[in-house]
Design a protein around this motif. Sequence first.
Motif, PDB file in Angstrom:
ATOM      1  N   LYS A   2       0.835  -1.212   0.000  1.00  0.00           N
ATOM      2  CA  LYS A   2       0.000   0.000   0.000  1.00  0.00           C
ATOM      3  C   LYS A   2       0.865   1.257   0.000  1.00  0.00           C
ATOM      4  CE  LYS A   2      -4.172  -1.883   2.103  1.00  0.00           C
ATOM      5  NZ  LYS A   2      -5.112  -1.788   3.247  1.00  0.00           N
ATOM      6  N   LYS A   3       1.959   1.214   0.797  1.00  0.00           N
ATOM      7  CA  LYS A   3       2.864   2.373   0.831  1.00  0.00           C
ATOM      8  C   LYS A   3       3.480   2.606  -0.543  1.00  0.00           C
ATOM      9  CE  LYS A   3       4.239   2.442   5.700  1.00  0.00           C
ATOM     10  NZ  LYS A   3       5.367   2.326   6.644  1.00  0.00           N
ATOM     11  N   SER A   6       1.001   4.248  -2.815  1.00  0.00           N
ATOM     12  CA  SER A   6       0.850   5.667  -2.482  1.00  0.00           C
ATOM     13  C   SER A   6       2.016   6.481  -3.040  1.00  0.00           C
ATOM     14  CB  SER A   6       0.762   5.849  -0.967  1.00  0.00           C
ATOM     15  OG  SER A   6      -0.356   5.184  -0.431  1.00  0.00           O
ATOM     16  N   GLN A   7       3.207   5.947  -2.916  1.00  0.00           N
ATOM     17  CA  GLN A   7       4.388   6.650  -3.411  1.00  0.00           C
ATOM     18  C   GLN A   7       4.357   6.785  -4.932  1.00  0.00           C
ATOM     19  OE1 GLN A   7       7.009   3.828  -1.630  1.00  0.00           O
ATOM     20  NE2 GLN A   7       7.595   5.169   0.058  1.00  0.00           N
ATOM     21  N   SER A  72       6.321   7.647   5.613  1.00  0.00           N
ATOM     22  CA  SER A  72       5.003   7.925   6.204  1.00  0.00           C
ATOM     23  C   SER A  72       4.104   8.654   5.221  1.00  0.00           C
ATOM     24  CB  SER A  72       5.150   8.759   7.480  1.00  0.00           C
ATOM     25  OG  SER A  72       5.485  10.097   7.171  1.00  0.00           O
ATOM     26  N   ARG A  73       2.790   8.405   5.340  1.00  0.00           N
ATOM     27  CA  ARG A  73       1.828   9.056   4.447  1.00  0.00           C
ATOM     28  C   ARG A  73       1.778  10.562   4.692  1.00  0.00           C
ATOM     29  NH1 ARG A  73      -3.517   5.319   3.383  1.00  0.00           N
ATOM     30  NH2 ARG A  73      -2.400   3.537   2.464  1.00  0.00           N
ATOM     31  N   GLU A  74       1.939  10.963   5.943  1.00  0.00           N
ATOM     32  CA  GLU A  74       1.921  12.385   6.263  1.00  0.00           C
ATOM     33  C   GLU A  74       3.075  13.106   5.573  1.00  0.00           C
ATOM     34  OE1 GLU A  74       2.392  15.388  10.105  1.00  0.00           O
ATOM     35  OE2 GLU A  74       2.078  13.250  10.426  1.00  0.00           O
ATOM     36  N   ARG A  77       2.399  13.249   1.781  1.00  0.00           N
ATOM     37  CA  ARG A  77       1.443  14.304   1.422  1.00  0.00           C
ATOM     38  C   ARG A  77       2.102  15.677   1.485  1.00  0.00           C
ATOM     39  NH1 ARG A  77      -2.369  11.062   4.334  1.00  0.00           N
ATOM     40  NH2 ARG A  77      -1.907  12.255   6.234  1.00  0.00           N
TER      41      ARG A  77
END
Length: 270
Positions: A2-3, A6-7, A72-74, A77
């Motif tokens: 999933k990471k 997202s990347q 990290s997603r934060e 973003r």
Amino acid sequence: MKKMNSQVWALVIFSLVFAVVYKFSLWYAAGLGNVSSFVFSFEKDIPFIPWTIIPYLSSGAFFCIVFLQIRSREALRLFLKRVVAMTLLAGIFFIFLPLQYSYAKPEVKNSVFGALFWLLEGFDDRYNQSPSLHVAFAFAFWTVLRELKNKWRTVAAIWLVMVALSTLTTFQHHLIDIFTGSILAHFIFVLFPAQNRQVGFRNLHVANCYFLIGWATVFTAFLLAEFYAFYWIHLCWLGVAIFVLGYLYQTNRVGYLRLAQIKIRTSNNR
């Protein structure tokens, strides 16, 4: 997995925004017919160094590395918001205050470097000068790569400096583009600070404010020295002092400032 998704999606989103904004502003500037340039008088002494096309072109590879480096997603973003904002704001300047590079490139005799310059000419042009996105993005890359281990952190820092300097030695940008690219980067860092309440992150936000003021001060010094009197260049020392303050905040060494204040007070009370 999933990471990783997202990347990859973040990289795709940025690439689309960059391609649309950059290509549209190039097309727009090329259609104007008469686009001015801004060159400091001493820039004629900056040498053309063909091999620096390698660090110049490596900026694209850094995006892949940096997006995949973020965990990290934060943080992902935040980085995406910053580089997209840099691109959009730079695009506004490219359209409403267009500049073009004014020097002709010397002939590149080395076949490898010549091929790389030919490749560059295939997707770039002499417009989209100020602010330099190469420089702004180099600062953005550093916000992620400074977390690397000591040896790789040093390698990344040196290479990113080479990326920024190569904008001059490949005859792709003038010095004004470097200043405005640095100002753009730190303006965006201030506009989109790291969302963390720890002391270190608050100090980092203050550091970015100092760096923004420092770059604006140095840029002002060069402009005043160019158009009024050379002694204005000494204003750069004020810029250096501001950079030092920013560095102390960035490295959480604010205690040194307090210690200096205590020593000054003690000496004044004697």
